[in-house]
Structures are given as structure tokens and as C-alpha cells.
Motif scaffolding. Structure first.
Motif, PDB file in Angstrom:
ATOM      1  N   PRO A   1       0.822  -1.213   0.000  1.00 41.00           N
ATOM      2  CA  PRO A   1       0.000   0.000   0.000  1.00 41.00           C
ATOM      3  C   PRO A   1       0.857   1.265   0.000  1.00 41.00           C
ATOM      4  N   GLU A   2       0.344   2.293  -0.629  1.00 35.23           N
ATOM      5  CA  GLU A   2       1.050   3.578  -0.692  1.00 35.23           C
ATOM      6  C   GLU A   2       1.124   4.240   0.678  1.00 35.23           C
ATOM      7  N   ALA A   3       0.066   4.096   1.464  1.00 34.11           N
ATOM      8  CA  ALA A   3      -0.001   4.742   2.783  1.00 34.11           C
ATOM      9  C   ALA A   3      -0.235   3.686   3.857  1.00 34.11           C
ATOM     10  N   LEU A   4       0.145   4.017   5.065  1.00 31.08           N
ATOM     11  CA  LEU A   4      -0.088   3.115   6.192  1.00 31.08           C
ATOM     12  C   LEU A   4      -1.576   3.077   6.528  1.00 31.08           C
ATOM     13  N   PRO A   5      -2.074   1.959   7.057  1.00 29.82           N
ATOM     14  CA  PRO A   5      -3.474   1.898   7.466  1.00 29.82           C
ATOM     15  C   PRO A   5      -3.775   2.945   8.539  1.00 29.82           C
ATOM     16  N   ALA A   6      -4.960   3.481   8.509  1.00 29.12           N
ATOM     17  CA  ALA A   6      -5.342   4.550   9.440  1.00 29.12           C
ATOM     18  C   ALA A   6      -5.310   4.095  10.894  1.00 29.12           C
ATOM     19  N   GLN A   7      -5.648   2.840  11.161  1.00 26.56           N
ATOM     20  CA  GLN A   7      -5.715   2.351  12.540  1.00 26.56           C
ATOM     21  C   GLN A   7      -4.361   1.890  13.073  1.00 26.56           C
ATOM     22  N   ALA A   8      -3.318   1.936  12.277  1.00 24.34           N
ATOM     23  CA  ALA A   8      -2.000   1.449  12.689  1.00 24.34           C
ATOM     24  C   ALA A   8      -1.300   2.453  13.609  1.00 24.34           C
ATOM     25  N   ALA A   9      -0.572   1.926  14.572  1.00 26.12           N
ATOM     26  CA  ALA A   9       0.224   2.740  15.493  1.00 26.12           C
ATOM     27  C   ALA A   9       1.390   1.892  15.977  1.00 26.12           C
ATOM     28  N   TRP A  10       2.445   2.530  16.434  1.00 17.67           N
ATOM     29  CA  TRP A  10       3.638   1.790  16.851  1.00 17.67           C
ATOM     30  C   TRP A  10       3.341   0.806  17.970  1.00 17.67           C
ATOM     31  N   HIS A  11       2.375   1.122  18.835  1.00 14.35           N
ATOM     32  CA  HIS A  11       2.052   0.251  19.959  1.00 14.35           C
ATOM     33  C   HIS A  11       1.025  -0.823  19.598  1.00 14.35           C
ATOM     34  N   ARG A  12       0.528  -0.798  18.368  1.00 15.15           N
ATOM     35  CA  ARG A  12      -0.378  -1.829  17.842  1.00 15.15           C
ATOM     36  C   ARG A  12       0.196  -2.332  16.523  1.00 15.15           C
ATOM     37  N   PRO A  13       1.355  -2.997  16.557  1.00 13.94           N
ATOM     38  CA  PRO A  13       2.059  -3.322  15.317  1.00 13.94           C
ATOM     39  C   PRO A  13       1.286  -4.252  14.388  1.00 13.94           C
ATOM     40  N   TRP A  14       0.434  -5.106  14.917  1.00  9.16           N
ATOM     41  CA  TRP A  14      -0.346  -6.007  14.070  1.00  9.16           C
ATOM     42  C   TRP A  14      -1.276  -5.242  13.136  1.00  9.16           C
ATOM     43  N   ALA A  15      -1.596  -4.009  13.469  1.00 14.54           N
ATOM     44  CA  ALA A  15      -2.507  -3.217  12.641  1.00 14.54           C
ATOM     45  C   ALA A  15      -1.840  -2.749  11.342  1.00 14.54           C
ATOM     46  N   TYR A  16      -0.519  -2.813  11.259  1.00 13.90           N
ATOM     47  CA  TYR A  16       0.154  -2.444  10.015  1.00 13.90           C
ATOM     48  C   TYR A  16      -0.101  -3.469   8.920  1.00 13.90           C
ATOM     49  N   GLY A  17      -0.219  -4.729   9.298  1.00 15.53           N
ATOM     50  CA  GLY A  17      -0.351  -5.796   8.310  1.00 15.53           C
ATOM     51  C   GLY A  17      -1.770  -5.994   7.837  1.00 15.53           C
ATOM     52  N   ARG A  18      -1.896  -6.478   6.640  1.00 17.61           N
ATOM     53  CA  ARG A  18      -3.191  -6.883   6.095  1.00 17.61           C
ATOM     54  C   ARG A  18      -3.212  -8.403   6.228  1.00 17.61           C
ATOM     55  N   TRP A  19      -4.065  -8.924   7.068  1.00 14.37           N
ATOM     56  CA  TRP A  19      -4.061 -10.337   7.407  1.00 14.37           C
ATOM     57  C   TRP A  19      -4.994 -11.149   6.522  1.00 14.37           C
ATOM     58  N   ARG A  20      -5.854 -10.480   5.759  1.00 17.00           N
ATOM     59  CA  ARG A  20      -6.747 -11.150   4.808  1.00 17.00           C
ATOM     60  C   ARG A  20      -6.835 -10.304   3.549  1.00 17.00           C
ATOM     61  N   GLY A  21      -7.081 -10.949   2.449  1.00 21.88           N
ATOM     62  CA  GLY A  21      -7.256 -10.236   1.189  1.00 21.88           C
ATOM     63  C   GLY A  21      -5.953  -9.753   0.590  1.00 21.88           C
ATOM     64  N   VAL A  22      -6.060  -9.112  -0.562  1.00 18.57           N
ATOM     65  CA  VAL A  22      -4.904  -8.595  -1.276  1.00 18.57           C
ATOM     66  C   VAL A  22      -5.153  -7.145  -1.671  1.00 18.57           C
ATOM     67  N   ASN A  23      -4.097  -6.446  -1.993  1.00 19.39           N
ATOM     68  CA  ASN A  23      -4.171  -5.063  -2.461  1.00 19.39           C
ATOM     69  C   ASN A  23      -3.895  -5.084  -3.957  1.00 19.39           C
ATOM     70  N   ALA A  24      -4.873  -5.482  -4.716  1.00 20.43           N
ATOM     71  CA  ALA A  24      -4.722  -5.596  -6.166  1.00 20.43           C
ATOM     72  C   ALA A  24      -5.062  -4.267  -6.814  1.00 20.43           C
ATOM     73  N   PRO A  25      -4.438  -3.988  -7.957  1.00 16.57           N
ATOM     74  CA  PRO A  25      -4.799  -2.755  -8.672  1.00 16.57           C
ATOM     75  C   PRO A  25      -6.227  -2.867  -9.202  1.00 16.57           C
ATOM     76  N   PRO A  26      -6.909  -1.732  -9.367  1.00 14.63           N
ATOM     77  CA  PRO A  26      -8.279  -1.787  -9.870  1.00 14.63           C
ATOM     78  C   PRO A  26      -8.308  -2.307 -11.309  1.00 14.63           C
ATOM     79  N   PRO A  27      -9.352  -3.037 -11.649  1.00 12.74           N
ATOM     80  CA  PRO A  27      -9.438  -3.550 -13.027  1.00 12.74           C
ATOM     81  C   PRO A  27      -9.589  -2.401 -14.016  1.00 12.74           C
ATOM     82  N   THR A  28      -9.029  -2.592 -15.189  1.00 12.49           N
ATOM     83  CA  THR A  28      -9.147  -1.583 -16.245  1.00 12.49           C
ATOM     84  C   THR A  28     -10.164  -2.033 -17.271  1.00 12.49           C
ATOM     85  N   CYS A  29     -10.932  -1.115 -17.754  1.00 10.23           N
ATOM     86  CA  CYS A  29     -11.925  -1.408 -18.776  1.00 10.23           C
ATOM     87  C   CYS A  29     -11.421  -0.882 -20.108  1.00 10.23           C
ATOM     88  N   ASP A  30     -10.967  -1.776 -20.933  1.00 13.99           N
ATOM     89  CA  ASP A  30     -10.459  -1.369 -22.261  1.00 13.99           C
ATOM     90  C   ASP A  30     -11.440  -1.672 -23.338  1.00 13.99           C
TER      91      ASP A  30
END
Length: 101
Positions: free
Chosen positions: A72-101
Motif C-alpha cells: 500500500p502507498e499509505a499506512l493503514p489509518a488504525q496502525a500505530a507503533w504500539h499496535r504493530p499487528w494493525a500495520y499488516g493486512r491479514w486477509r485479502g490482497v491489495n490488487a490494482p483496480p481492473p481496467t476497462c479497455d
């Protein structure tokens, strides 16, 4: 680049050049987990990026996610140094949006 980020990059690169070939190229994602972790650390720092990379490695199991998964370009909003697990995405993927050609 900070010394910690440089050391992490060298450790990941060392893994890619040595052990990765022995483990096998069977990552279920693109980019590979090691490349993802390296990019996350370079972009977000050792603490946040390291947790992002750890979460990605945990998702890369037989029953985990697969496909395109970008750092991801930016850190998750709920992430903080004292809640390190919040930095990770534990489910799903960060795929680019589909393009319609």
C-alpha cells in the motif's frame, strides 16, 4: 536510506540469492513475499514494513490468499507503533483496480 533499512534490504537480498532457490519459487502472490517485504520496509520503515511483510508471509500458505498483492502507498489509518499487528493486512490482497479497455 537508514542503516536499519539498508541492513534489512541486504538480508532480504541475501535470502533471495541463496535460500530462495532451495525453498523453491512457489509464492502464491506477485510480487514474491521477499520482494514485498523489501519494498514495504523501504517505503514504510523497518517497524511498519516489517510487520507488513510478516503479515504477507502468513497469508502465503496453502489456505491463504493469492494473486497480485501490492504494497500500500499509505499506512493503514488504525496502525500505530504500539499496535504493530494493525500495520499488516491479514486477509485479502491489495490488487490494482481492473481496467476497462
Amino acid at each position: 536510506m537508514s542503516p536499519a533499512r539498508r541492513a534489512a534490504h541486504l538480508a532480504i537480498r541475501g535470502y533471495q540469492l541463496t535460500l530462495s532457490g532451495l525453498v523453491g519459487r512457489q509464492c502464491r502472490h506477485w510480487p514474491s513475499c521477499s520482494a514485498y517485504a523489501d519494498e514495504a520496509i523501504q517505503r514504510h520503515g523497518l517497524w511498519a514494513g516489517g510487520w507488513m511483510g510478516f503479515a504477507r508471509i502468513c497469508r502465503c500458505g496453502p489456505f491463504g490468499t493469492h494473486g497480485i498483492d501490492l504494497v500500500p502507498e499509505a499506512l493503514p489509518a488504525q496502525a500505530a507503533w504500539h499496535r504493530p499487528w494493525a500495520y499488516g493486512r491479514w486477509r485479502g490482497v491489495n490488487a490494482p483496480p481492473p481496467t476497462c479497455d
